[in-house]
Structures are given as structure tokens and as C-alpha cells.
Design an enzyme around this catalytic site. Structure first.
Site, mmCIF file in Angstrom:
data_model
loop_
_atom_site.group_PDB
_atom_site.id
_atom_site.type_symbol
_atom_site.label_atom_id
_atom_site.label_comp_id
_atom_site.label_asym_id
_atom_site.label_seq_id
_atom_site.Cartn_x
_atom_site.Cartn_y
_atom_site.Cartn_z
ATOM 1 N N ILE A 434 -5.014 -20.128 11.515
ATOM 2 C CA ILE A 434 -6.327 -20.570 11.979
ATOM 3 C C ILE A 434 -6.330 -20.914 13.468
ATOM 4 O O ILE A 434 -7.363 -20.856 14.121
ATOM 5 C CB ILE A 434 -6.811 -21.771 11.137
ATOM 6 C CG1 ILE A 434 -6.895 -21.365 9.663
ATOM 7 C CG2 ILE A 434 -8.166 -22.271 11.613
ATOM 8 C CD1 ILE A 434 -7.763 -20.148 9.402
ATOM 9 N N ASP A 602 -14.617 -21.375 16.443
ATOM 10 C CA ASP A 602 -14.610 -22.196 15.233
ATOM 11 C C ASP A 602 -15.887 -23.024 15.102
ATOM 12 O O ASP A 602 -16.319 -23.669 16.061
ATOM 13 C CB ASP A 602 -13.416 -23.145 15.243
ATOM 14 C CG ASP A 602 -12.095 -22.415 15.071
ATOM 15 O OD1 ASP A 602 -12.120 -21.265 14.602
ATOM 16 O OD2 ASP A 602 -11.050 -22.999 15.404
ATOM 17 N N HIS A 644 -14.365 -20.062 11.979
ATOM 18 C CA HIS A 644 -13.684 -20.809 10.918
ATOM 19 C C HIS A 644 -14.550 -21.979 10.496
ATOM 20 O O HIS A 644 -15.129 -22.678 11.332
ATOM 21 C CB HIS A 644 -12.324 -21.328 11.404
ATOM 22 C CG HIS A 644 -11.663 -22.246 10.410
ATOM 23 N ND1 HIS A 644 -11.185 -21.799 9.204
ATOM 24 C CD2 HIS A 644 -11.435 -23.591 10.433
ATOM 25 C CE1 HIS A 644 -10.675 -22.819 8.529
ATOM 26 N NE2 HIS A 644 -10.814 -23.911 9.249
ATOM 27 N N CYS A 646 -14.518 -25.281 7.461
ATOM 28 C CA CYS A 646 -13.694 -25.935 6.444
ATOM 29 C C CYS A 646 -14.426 -27.116 5.840
ATOM 30 O O CYS A 646 -15.297 -27.713 6.465
ATOM 31 C CB CYS A 646 -12.350 -26.394 7.022
ATOM 32 S SG CYS A 646 -12.466 -27.522 8.418
ATOM 33 N N HIS A 697 -3.451 -29.751 4.698
ATOM 34 C CA HIS A 697 -3.551 -31.203 4.798
ATOM 35 C C HIS A 697 -2.569 -31.904 3.872
ATOM 36 O O HIS A 697 -2.476 -33.126 3.876
ATOM 37 C CB HIS A 697 -4.982 -31.652 4.496
ATOM 38 C CG HIS A 697 -5.975 -31.136 5.497
ATOM 39 N ND1 HIS A 697 -6.616 -29.936 5.324
ATOM 40 C CD2 HIS A 697 -6.394 -31.627 6.684
ATOM 41 C CE1 HIS A 697 -7.416 -29.726 6.360
ATOM 42 N NE2 HIS A 697 -7.287 -30.725 7.194
ATOM 43 N N CYS A 729 -6.641 -24.136 7.316
ATOM 44 C CA CYS A 729 -7.018 -24.834 8.546
ATOM 45 C C CYS A 729 -5.842 -24.730 9.524
ATOM 46 O O CYS A 729 -4.829 -24.105 9.223
ATOM 47 C CB CYS A 729 -7.367 -26.302 8.247
ATOM 48 S SG CYS A 729 -8.475 -27.065 9.458
#
Length: 762
Positions: A434, A602, A644, A646, A697, A729
Site C-alpha cells: 500500500i 490515497d 486506497h 480502509c 494492524h 494498509c
């Protein structure tokens, strides 16, 4: 006498003490006693900042997330975490729910995480089953009340309300109506309120921010049922809403038998309308100080707003920030590098508390009692209104000159896709990341020393280039198809650009919690925005010189830069977004001219900034889409534009995402087990998509077969020729050992799938 109070205070500490304590504990470098000591010190410091308030919150502190705290309090821990039915939720079970891993216990999938209403704060999504049981399974709330009282503070416990908690929850297993759980849930809430009463608590702040949403009748009925039930309990309830107006829920709220109501006077209904509904014999709490921005309050205007309410409500008027100060930096007093003029315009959490106290004093004792504070506030208002540093006529003229077609690519996607495929020659299931790679101690030291002036530019540039070279070499060794330069020079995906664009200011210690130990330092938009010089071109050009593989240019989009900054109050979001978009447009064309063939812009905050009410959403989506397209459209058909997103719910905005017309979109899907792709399938999303195949994460490293299964689930939903493979991510929060292992498994999974589909494409 009016009463002053607060809804919540930042948890992280004025120097992010909690962040470092959490990360030390997770790494096994310290134990629970050390972590709890830092947490206790953070709460004590928060109480010191709030001295002078009539009531301080308790229970607003969290080691990770307040929604997860509520789930733990209610005993709602998914079965995969092994929570015993008769034991309190342990510290490590709590962290495994949040991260998938803790110092003890087996690794497993973390719970899903998404945005808290229209903020950049992330919460852990509760998971409920048809046979869900509820019980009080944590003493944290009760312990913190005792701790606060021991320090001599008058406290008002904070609880996330049952209807909002249930609304945010996600059904697991067989489908059922979440509202069927409400009666059982209310029994446990009643138990909690009884325990608080036994502690001598008089008032409880019970947060129901879902009341600012468009609610179906059954959810409105759930609110009525909940508070008809809970108001029979022994404590007084301050029903608390924020982030918008009650609007069509106002009549519902006005009929509830709660003892008090808090409303957001910054983003909410007209207070005159509220006063016409809410009885004078009940408490009305007015959130008059903006809890989500950093601009100093216009004390005279606020005082004039409060005066008629004081006449109506008298002792029942409470004064507060609009929402929890969780969304504000801690203390402006720490900022020693802002110029005096700009600094005078600002207020962080500690200063916002003082604004509440000053306004309460002004209502109770009259304007003469706060004459000096009013004069200082008036001077700030005048300074901002007359400052020459805010406006740039050339920037305004460029925005005014935007014409039809400026936000459109030269050709439709189908035509561009063929041109890009011929140029890039990528395999089936192209692999990429990413954008960011691990931010090591060495990288941070380079940036810190250069910023401090102890490391010259040549040495800094050489050092950053070494880390870019490492990132390229690592990607070569892993066998990725499309590279990134790793973003070693960037402190944060928004702050970095804020530092390089005109019209932004940035702070040293203006940290705000995003989730867990993840903190961001939003820049401050104080004036018109423009680009004085290229921001990313040299670093990207250098990275591309090291490899024959394509290297993506990496930018943050205009909506996300706006959303993750503290915006102006004297300019519309629309105009600021267009200003940022035009600055990025210049960067995009410079990257293309430098030979960069793939440019990622992004927009993870695209969904987040959307108004909560449906009636306001079409206008927002119109200008947000246009801002993105303005930034991306001035390139040749052969230049591939990525974006991107998320931790967003895409169902309501899928048409808008398609209208962005990015050639490739990458999204977070791993925590949802690819369920988020259903909307892309049902909509027949026409462009290419990279569903994240592992959760960055969490420190947990997924296996090859886990990722194979996720890619297969993507193939079952979307044409395989349009699927990319990537993490969900950026990787800046991970270390290199975790990153190498996870990406190696990702590449291995992709190669396995390519072999399986070899008859389709080599």
C-alpha cells in the site's frame, strides 16, 4: 448556578506516554504493573488538566478503545478468544480482541475495526450472536470511579449507551435481528447502574451518538424502550449526543424520561428549537466549545448564545465541549515553535476546558467577572479576521477558473486499461503493497536530527536514500510486481504534505489518538493552500532508478488531507478541498513527467468525511469525487492511477467510488473475511481492485493457506483479471521481521493461485 463539565479527555498523555507504555507491554519489555502505573498517571494528569470543572468524567479513559471497553464490561468477547463464562475479561484477552496477539494467550483473528461515526478515530466492532449472553465482566469502570474520588474529584461516570453499542455491533453466525438482544442487554445495563448507585454516583453520562443519524422506526423504538427502562433506575441519566443535530429524533428524545440531555451546539440543532422541546425543569447540557477542532472559542459570541438558555434553565444549564476532547490534542502550552499570532488563535483540550470554565463563570457572575478573558478573545477574533497571511488571491482565482471537463481523464477506463496493460505487462494477480514500509529507529532519528538542524541535508538525503534502497532490495528479494519507495522520509501520510504545502501549520506535540497506540499529528489549515515546489518527485525518481520494476508514486488525496487536518472555520470544506486537489494535480503531472507510470492517491477518509445525515450526502459526494478527479485527471491514458481506502462501509457509496474512476482501488477486507467485496460484486464494479489479504494492524503473521483462501473468496466475487493482491494498509507500524514473513507468504499464496489459473493468463 450553571454547572461546568466535560464529556471526556485525551488518554494518550501530553507526550504520548500511554502509547509507549502499551507498545513496551506488547513487546514483553514491561509487565502489567508498569502499564497500569502509566495508565494511572495519565488519568491523574487528565484530572489535573480539568481542575475547576464542577464535574469531571470517569470511565472515559481506555487502554485501547472505549467501545471495546464497553464490550468487555458487558462480557461480550467472541468465542475464539477463549473467554471463560464466569471470569472477568483479562488484560491480555482484551488486547487479543484488539490486535490478535498479546503477551499471553494464543494468536487469533482480531475483531474488525472501523471509523467512529465521521471521525478519524477507529473502534473495535462488537460481535454478537443469536444466543448472546450479557454480564458485568470487568471492574475497570468502577475502579476508576473510586480512583477519581480518592483524588478529591466530583465525578460523572461515562457509559456508551446500549442502543448505540448494539447499533454498532455486527452479527456473527446465523443471521438474526440485533434488536432481539435489547431486553437482555438492558438487564445488564440496569445492573451496571445499580452498582454505580452503590458507589454513591448521582449522575451518569450515557452516550447515544446514534441519535444524530437517520434512524429506522424500530431503532427509534429501541431508544424509547431503553430509556423508559433505564430511567427507572436509581441514578440520574444525562443522555448525551454529539456530531450532529437530533433533527427528526428531537421529538423522540424530548419525550424520554431522562433527567438531562446534552446536545452538540457546534454541529447540532438550533438551540432555540431544543429549548422549545426540552423541559426547563430538566438539565440541558450545551456543548458550546468545539471538541473536534483547534480554534479558540469566540467567548463573547458563545456567552450571548448561552444567556437566553440561562434565563430558561437557570440551575439546570450545564456547559461543556460539544463532544469528548478525545479528538483534540492535549495541551497548547507544549507548543513552543508556533509563532505568537497563530498560537493565539488556537485551543487544545486543556484550553477548551478553561473556555468551558470561563463561560460558566460569565453566566453565573456576569461579563464583568470575565472582562479580561473576553477582551483577549475579542482580540483573537479581530486578528484572524484581518490577518494577511490567510488569503492568496492567485489560489482563489485558480479555483474559480476550474471548468467542466478539468476533472475527467482523456479516455474511459476500458480504453485506458488496454493502454496500461500494454505498457506495464503485469502478471495475473499483480502483487504490491500500500505504500509505507517499517519506520525504524534509524529512520526516525534521521528525520528528527534533520528537523532539529543537527544533520545537514546532504547527510539526511544520503541516509534516507539508503533506506529507500533497502526497501527496493527487499521487494526485489520478495518477488513483488509493483514496488513502492517505502516513505522513509514521511512522518505521517497527511502531516508530511501539510509541512510542504503553503497554508498549513504543524505542531510538535499536537498528537491525537487514531486507535490503540496509533497517534496522528494533524496539520492545521489556517489559510489558502498551494504547492510551492515538488514534494515527492525526487524520492520517487531515485527509487525508480534502482529497479526495472514499476515504482508507484505515493500521494495522499485531497479529501483525506482535509479530513485528517484541523480545517478552517472561515472557509468552506469545498473550496479547501479544491485548493488541495489543484496542488496535488501539479505533483501528479510532475511525477508523470519524471517517468513514474503508476501514481497512487490515497483516500482512506473519503467515507469518513461524508455527512452522517443522508440529505446532506449527495452534495458532499459531488464535490469530494470532483476533488479526487481534479488531482488525478491530468495524465496520459498509459499512466495508471491507484487509490486506497480502509476501514469504511462501502455499501452506501459504491457508485461514488466508481465515479472516482481510479484505475485500481485497494481496500481493507481481511478483518471482514472479504465480506466487504460483496458490494463491489453486486454493483459490478468496473475497474481493478486489490482486496487486502492480511491485517497489518495485527502483529500476527497469516499463513500462505489463509491468504490463498482469501484470494479465492475474492475470485468468487470478482473477475480474476481485475484482482490485485496486497496487504490491507501501509506497513509503517510493523517491523521488518513481521513484514518479510507476511509478504513472503502473500507472494507464495499468489504464485499458488497463478499456477491454478495458468490456463487463463501466464
Amino acid at each position: 448556578m450553571a454547572l461546568s463539565h466535560n464529556l471526556g479527555f485525551p488518554r494518550i498523555g501530553n507526550r504520548r506516554q500511554l502509547k509507549f507504555a502499551l507498545e513496551s507491554y506488547w513487546k514483553g519489555q514491561s509487565g502489567p504493573d508498569e502499564l497500569n502505573t502509566i495508565a494511572r498517571q495519565s488519568r491523574h494528569a487528565g484530572r489535573a488538566y480539568q481542575q475547576g470543572l464542577d464535574l469531571q468524567p470517569a470511565g472515559d479513559f481506555s487502554l485501547y478503545d472505549h467501545v471495546l471497553d464497553t464490550s468487555a464490561l458487558l462480557g461480550v468477547i467472541p468465542a475464539r478468544f477463549g473467554q471463560a463464562a464466569d471470569e472477568n475479561v483479562s488484560l491480555d484477552t482484551y488486547f487479543r480482541v484488539a490486535r490478535g496477539r498479546a503477551p499471553s494467550g494464543e494468536d487469533t483473528f482480531a475483531s474488525e475495526m472501523t471509523k467512529w461515526f465521521d471521525t478519524n478515530y477507529h473502534y473495535l466492532v462488537p460481535e454478537v450472536t443469536a444466543d448472546q449472553a450479557f454480564r458485568v465482566a470487568s471492574t475497570r469502570l468502577f475502579d476508576e470511579i473510586e480512583e477519581a474520588r480518592a483524588s478529591g474529584v466530583a465525578v460523572k461516570p461515562v457509559l456508551l449507551g446500549p442502543v448505540t453499542w448494539l447499533y454498532l455491533a455486527k452479527v456473527k453466525g446465523e443471521e438474526f435481528d440485533r434488536l432481539s438482544l435489547l431486553s437482555r442487554l438492558l438487564e445488564t445495563y440496569a445492573d451496571i447502574l445499580d452498582r454505580l448507585n452503590a458507589q454513591g454516583v448521582e449522575w451518569v453520562q450515557i452516550d447515544e451518538p446514534l441519535l444524530v443519524l437517520d434512524l429506522a422506526p424500530e431503532w427509534q423504538q429501541a431508544v424509547s424502550q431503553a430509556y423508559q427502562t433505564l430511567s427507572k433506575g436509581p441514578v440520574k441519566l444525562l443522555l448525551t449526543t454529539y456530531f450532529g443535530p437530533l433533527a427528526d429524533n428531537l421529538a423522540l428524545v424530548g419525550a424520554l424520561p431522562v433527567a438531562g440531555l446534552h446536545v452538540d451546539a457546534v454541529l447540532g440543532d438550533q438551540l432555540g428549537t431544543i429549548a422549545g422541546i426540552w423541559p426547563a425543569e430538566k438539565v440541558l447540557s450545551v456543548g458550546i466549545v468545539n471538541g473536534r477542532n483547534v480554534w479558540a472559542n469566540n467567548l463573547r459570541a458563545s456567552l450571548n448564545t448561552l444567556k437566553p438558555l440561562a434565563e430558561r434553565y437557570g440551575d439546570n444549564l450545564w456547559i461543556a465541549p460539544s463532544c469528548s476532547l478525545l479528538h483534540s490534542p492535549v495541551d497548547l502550552a507544549s507548543e513552543d515553535q508556533l509563532d505568537n499570532e497563530l498560537r493565539s488563535w488556537l485551543a487544545f483540550a486543556a484550553q477548551k476546558v478553561q473556555e468551558v470554565i470561563i463561560l460558566t463563570k460569565g453566566i453565573n457572575e456576569g461579563e464583568s467577572a470575565i472582562a479580561a478573558e473576553l477582551a483577549a478573545s475579542d482580540a483573537v477574533v479581530t486578528s484572524r479576521n484581518t490577518s494577511r497571511r490567510i488569503h492568496n488571491e492567485a489560489v482563489k482565482a485558480r479555483v474559480s477558473a476550474i471548468k467542466a471537463g478539468d476533472d475527467q481523464r482523456l479516455a474511459p477506463y476500458a480504453q485506458r486499461a488496454g493502454a496500461q496493460a500494454g505498457k506495464l505487462k503485469l502478471p495475473l494477480f499483480p502483487t504490491t503493497t500500500i505504500g509505507s514500509f517499517p519506520q525504524t529507529t534509524e529512520i526516525r532519528a534521521l528525520r528528527r536530527d534533520h528537523k532539529a538542524g543537527t544533520l545537514g541535508f546532504d547527510a539526511y538525503q544520503s541516509g534516507i536514500q539508503q533506506h529507500i534502497r533497502q526497501a527496493i532490495n527487499e521487494q526485489e528479494a520478495l518477488g513483488l510486481d509493483v514496488f513502492v519507495h517505502g516513505e522513509a522520509e514521511r512522518n505521517d501520510m497527511v502531516e508530511y504534505f501539510g509541512e510542504l504545502l503553503e497554508g498549513f501549520a504543524f505542531t510538535r506535540f499536537g498528537w491525537v489518538q487514531s486507535y490503540g497506540s496509533r497517534c496522528v499529528k494533524p496539520p492545521i489549515v489556517f489559510g489558502d493552500v498551494w504547492r510551492a515546489r515538488p514534494m515527492t518527485v525526487a524520492w520517487t525518481r531515485y527509487a525508480q532508478s534502482l529497479t526495472d520494476k514499476p515504482v508507484k508514486g505515493m500521494l495522499t488525496g485531497p479529501v483525506t488531507i482535509l479530513s485528517w487536518s484541523f480545517p478552517r472555520e472561515d472557509e468552506s470544506d469545498v473550496n479547501t478541498a479544491y485548493q488541495i486537489a489543484l496542488a496535488l494535480r501539479d505533483e501528479v503531472t510532475d511525477l508523470e513527467a519524471a517517468g513514474v507510470g503508476i501514481i497512487q492517491i490515497d483516500e482512506p477518509a473519503f467515507r469518513e468525511l461524508m455527512p452522517l445525515r443522508k440529505a446532506q450526502q449527495p452534495a458532499y459526494l459531488n464535490w469530494a469525487e470532483k476533488a479526487f478527479r481534479l488531482s488525478a485527471s491530468a495524465v496520459a491514458n498509459t499512466t495508471q492511477i491507484h487509490t486506497h481506502m480502509c476501514y469504511s462501509e462501502f455499501n452506501e457509496i459504491i457508485e461514488s467510488i466508481a465515479r472516482l474512476d481510479a484505475d485500481v482501488i485497494t481496500i481493507e477486507t481481511s478483518r471482514s473475511d472479504m465480506e466487504l467485496l460483496d458490494v463491489f460484486r453486486d454493483f459490478a464494479y468496473p475497474n481493478e481492485i486489490g482486496p487486502g489479504v492480511y491485517d497489518i494492524h495485527s502483529p500476527r503473521i497469516p499463513t500462505v493457506q489463509e491468504m490463498v483462501k482469501l484470494i479465492e473468496k475474492a475470485v468468487a466475487r470478482l473477475p480474476k483479471e481485475r484482482i490485485w493482491v496486497n496487504p490491507d494498509c501501509g506497513l509503517k507500524t510493523r517491523n521488518w521481521e513481521e513484514t518479510r514473513a507476511a509478504l513472503a507468504n502473500m507472494v507464495a499464496a499468489t504464485l499458488e493461485l497463478r499456477r491454478a489459473y495458468a490456463d487463463v493468463k501466464a
